[in-house]
Design an enzyme around this catalytic site. Structure first.
Site, PDB file in Angstrom:
ATOM      1  N   LYS A 259       7.744   4.353  35.204  1.00  0.00           N
ATOM      2  CA  LYS A 259       7.919   3.573  33.853  1.00  0.00           C
ATOM      3  C   LYS A 259       7.229   2.307  33.826  1.00  0.00           C
ATOM      4  O   LYS A 259       7.307   1.655  34.862  1.00  0.00           O
ATOM      5  CB  LYS A 259       9.472   3.364  33.561  1.00  0.00           C
ATOM      6  CG  LYS A 259      10.257   4.637  33.234  1.00  0.00           C
ATOM      7  CD  LYS A 259      11.683   4.325  32.974  1.00  0.00           C
ATOM      8  CE  LYS A 259      12.579   5.566  32.844  1.00  0.00           C
ATOM      9  NZ  LYS A 259      12.273   6.128  31.468  1.00  0.00           N
ATOM     10  N   ARG A 333      16.642  16.176  32.521  1.00  0.00           N
ATOM     11  CA  ARG A 333      16.815  17.544  32.268  1.00  0.00           C
ATOM     12  C   ARG A 333      16.914  18.680  33.566  1.00  0.00           C
ATOM     13  O   ARG A 333      17.409  19.547  33.396  1.00  0.00           O
ATOM     14  CB  ARG A 333      15.872  18.085  31.248  1.00  0.00           C
ATOM     15  CG  ARG A 333      14.364  17.544  31.688  1.00  0.00           C
ATOM     16  CD  ARG A 333      13.403  17.831  30.289  1.00  0.00           C
ATOM     17  NE  ARG A 333      13.483  16.494  29.773  1.00  0.00           N
ATOM     18  CZ  ARG A 333      12.710  16.414  28.674  1.00  0.00           C
ATOM     19  NH1 ARG A 333      11.770  17.296  28.276  1.00  0.00           N
ATOM     20  NH2 ARG A 333      12.927  15.129  27.813  1.00  0.00           N
TER      21      ARG A 333
HETATM   22  N1  BES Z   1      16.639   8.229  30.950  1.00  0.00           N
HETATM   23  C1  BES Z   1      15.251   8.183  30.386  1.00  0.00           C
HETATM   24  C2  BES Z   1      15.850   8.277  28.838  1.00  0.00           C
HETATM   25  C3  BES Z   1      16.054   6.982  28.005  1.00  0.00           C
HETATM   26  C4  BES Z   1      15.258   6.073  27.589  1.00  0.00           C
HETATM   27  C5  BES Z   1      17.452   6.552  28.006  1.00  0.00           C
HETATM   28  C6  BES Z   1      15.595   4.982  27.153  1.00  0.00           C
HETATM   29  C7  BES Z   1      17.815   5.447  27.456  1.00  0.00           C
HETATM   30  C8  BES Z   1      17.007   4.474  26.939  1.00  0.00           C
HETATM   31  C9  BES Z   1      15.076   9.599  30.679  1.00  0.00           C
HETATM   32  O1  BES Z   1      14.979  10.151  31.719  1.00  0.00           O
HETATM   33  C10 BES Z   1      13.227   9.541  30.147  1.00  0.00           C
HETATM   34  O2  BES Z   1      12.693   8.875  30.751  1.00  0.00           O
HETATM   35  N2  BES Z   1      12.958  10.334  29.162  1.00  0.00           N
HETATM   36  C11 BES Z   1      11.578  10.381  28.640  1.00  0.00           C
HETATM   37  C12 BES Z   1      11.226  11.767  28.671  1.00  0.00           C
HETATM   38  C13 BES Z   1       9.907  11.890  28.337  1.00  0.00           C
HETATM   39  C14 BES Z   1       8.948  11.831  29.565  1.00  0.00           C
HETATM   40  C15 BES Z   1       9.534  13.340  27.838  1.00  0.00           C
HETATM   41  C16 BES Z   1      11.296   9.718  27.537  1.00  0.00           C
HETATM   42  O3  BES Z   1      12.428   9.622  26.435  1.00  0.00           O
HETATM   43  O4  BES Z   1      10.402   8.746  27.478  1.00  0.00           O
HETATM   44 ZN    ZN Z   2      13.354   9.479  33.170  1.00  0.00          ZN
END
Ligand code: BES
Ligand code: ZN
Ligand code: ZN
Length: 488
Positions: A259, A333
């Site tokens: 991230k 997921r």
């Molecule tokens: N934990 C995150 C989702 C999230 C984002 C929760 C902001 C709370 C606040 C999740 O694991 C994630 O990183 N999801 C990605 C998915 C993408 C790579 C398809 C996302 O939402 O960007």
């Molecule tokens: Zn994630």
């Protein structure tokens, strides 16, 4: 905080401070004794606006109307204002919608406990709430004749739910270095002992035996080993069996699909689904609901390192489906896929709810304050939305469709862990999860994406900065409604 309900008139009760709600800017009501003074200091009676009249020993707060959510947030605002004061006892009258409808009493009690919450584990100076006693008079704003017998069980339930919510908030707010998978398991075991729940914790060896390879891959680069937790509340003659599954990412760095720094901050929130499941197990056991409730948690940390799982990997989940990894940040997921399979293997449930901070797309779609609800069964989705509504939380439905389903196709495996379109990310994540729900359970399952409201970096309504404990009150209310509907 001790709550006392009494038939005594508000003026005859002894307390250090009286709390008065100004409803719909109506300053004419007999409860309002300081109209001129309030006018002088510019108090308008807007929703959640607080005026503390120190020399009168009275605090006023605005509420747009008599109702659960307006009252809950108004009361939370007052108690927040009183945090730094030395008052020890408060009194407040009742503000009921209807003589038989106890929901506002419940909201008042919740408002005090939820608004009084603060998280100061990491501060040298602890904020100590001095208020010991809160006396609620059954003298009503509209002069309904209220009865003590109907109201006291309601106070009890409000206390249970609000305290369970604060319990969940504490877990989520704890840093990733203090709350890793083993710690979640320890919390579960401690709760089980205290509340007579069954508890089983799977460590790496058992998780391997269960073939939960997707979950294991996500956890591999972390120095903290994974845990799969199963808690159960098993009353005699249950009216239904419910399985709850929580995403327990004690930290989500994104993994090798790292991230950006700004997005990584607050990712301790990624255990909010798991923490909500713990809070719900606490509340259902304390309410002693006649429902068999199982809580399953996939507890994992998503980190980087030489041993990290990679984009291009193909993982085989517990149900045998192969998953092409194209983004290691879509890890929730993967963990849920295996945990959902495990839950279905262990328990034949009438309802299966999963709670997860699954996608940023959910937050983009509906804003920070609202959870999104997905699944095949409109009836169960509506149950959740209604439960949220009654609880004072926000939830809305997102629809699946077959075209978005196609976007998860993989050239090399059965399914891909990200979709090939940049639109509809919350829905495609939900559709991914559905692949791990057995055919016969498809209309029993609902996925709740709590990525928005789980952790908000400002105060909103009865919620503090940080973790809100979202989901605890919604699901507890859904379960309470199941019991009520069965009885009637
Ligand atoms: N934990 C995150 C989702 C999230 C984002 C929760 C902001 C709370 C606040 C999740 O694991 C994630 O990183 N999801 C990605 C998915 C993408 C790579 C398809 C996302 O939402 O960007
Ligand atoms: Zn994630
Ligand atoms: Zn995540």
């Amino acid at each position: 905080m001790n709550f006392k309900l009494t038939k005594e008139l508000i003026n005859n009760i002894e307390a250090e401070l009286e709390i008065i709600l100004v409803i719909n800017k109506n300053f004419e009501h007999r409860f309002i004794k300081d109209r001129e003074l309030l006018e002088k200091i510019g108090f308008r009676g807007e929703q959640d606006e607080v005026a503390l009249l120190i020399e009168k020993n009275r605090a006023y707060v605005g509420a747009d109307k008599i109702g659960s959510s307006t009252t809950r947030t108004a009361v939370a605002s007052v108690i927040r204002r009183l945090k730094t004061t030395k008052y020890r006892s408060l009194k407040i009258a009742s503000y009921m919608n209807h003589p038989k409808c106890t929901s506002v009493i419940r909201a008042i009690v919740e408002g005090f406990i939820l608004g009084g919450y603060s998280f100061d584990r990491y501060k040298n100076e602890k904020s100590k709430l001095n208020i010991k006693e809160i006396i609620i008079s059954l003298e009503d704003y509209r002069e309904f004749d209220l009865n003590l017998e109907a109201c006291s069980p309601v106070v009890k339930r409000a206390k249970i739910l609000a305290k369970a919510t604060n319990f969940t908030r504490d877990i989520v707010n704890t840093t990733p270095d203090d709350c890793y998978p083993k710690v979640l398991a320890d919390i579960a075991e401690k709760l089980a002992k205290k509340n007579s729940l069954e508890c089983k914790v799977l460590k790496t060896k058992e998780i391997k035996k269960e073939k939960m390879n997707a979950l294991l891959a996500v956890s591999r680069a972390s120095r903290h080993k994974p845990r799969v937790i199963h808690l159960a509340h098993k009353p005699k003659n249950p009216i239904a069996v419910v399985s709850l599954i929580g995403k327990g990412l004690t930290y989500d760095s994104g993994g090798l699909s790292l991230k950006p720094s700004d997005f990584m901050v607050t990712m301790k929130l990624d255990k909010s689904g798991a923490s909500a499941v713990l809070g719900i197990m606490k509340s259902v056991s304390e309410m002693n609901l006649p429902i068999e409730v199982h809580g399953f948690i996939g507890a994992v940390e998503n980190m980087i390192g030489g041993d990290a799982y990679k984009p291009d990997d193909v993982l085989v989940a517990k149900n045998g489906k192969s998953i092409e990894v194209r983004n290691t940040d879509a890890e929730g997921r993967l963990v849920l896929a295996d945990t959902l399979c495990y839950a279905q293997q262990e328990v034949k449930a009438d309802y299966i709810f999963d709670l997860a901070t699954l996608t940023g797309a959910s937050v983009v779609g509906v804003g920070q304050y609202t959870s999104t609800v997905m699944g095949e069964s409109t009836k169960i989705k509506d149950m959740i939305v209604k439960g949220a509504n009654i609880a004072g939380e926000f939830a809305t439905k997102l629809d699946f469709n077959r075209y978005l389903k196609k976007s998860l196709k993989s050239e090399v495996a059965d399914i891909c862990n990200i979709s090939n379109t940049r639109y509809g990310g919350a829905v495609t994540a939900g559709l991914f999860l559905e692949e791990f729900i057995d055919e016969e359970n498809r209309d029993k399952w609902v996925h709740i994406d709590i990525a928005g409201p789980a952790f908000v970096e400002h105060i909103w309504g009865e919620n503090p900065y940080g973790a809100s404990g979202v989901g605890v009150r919604t699901i507890s209310r859904v379960l309470e409604a199941l019991v009520r509907d069965k009885k009637s």
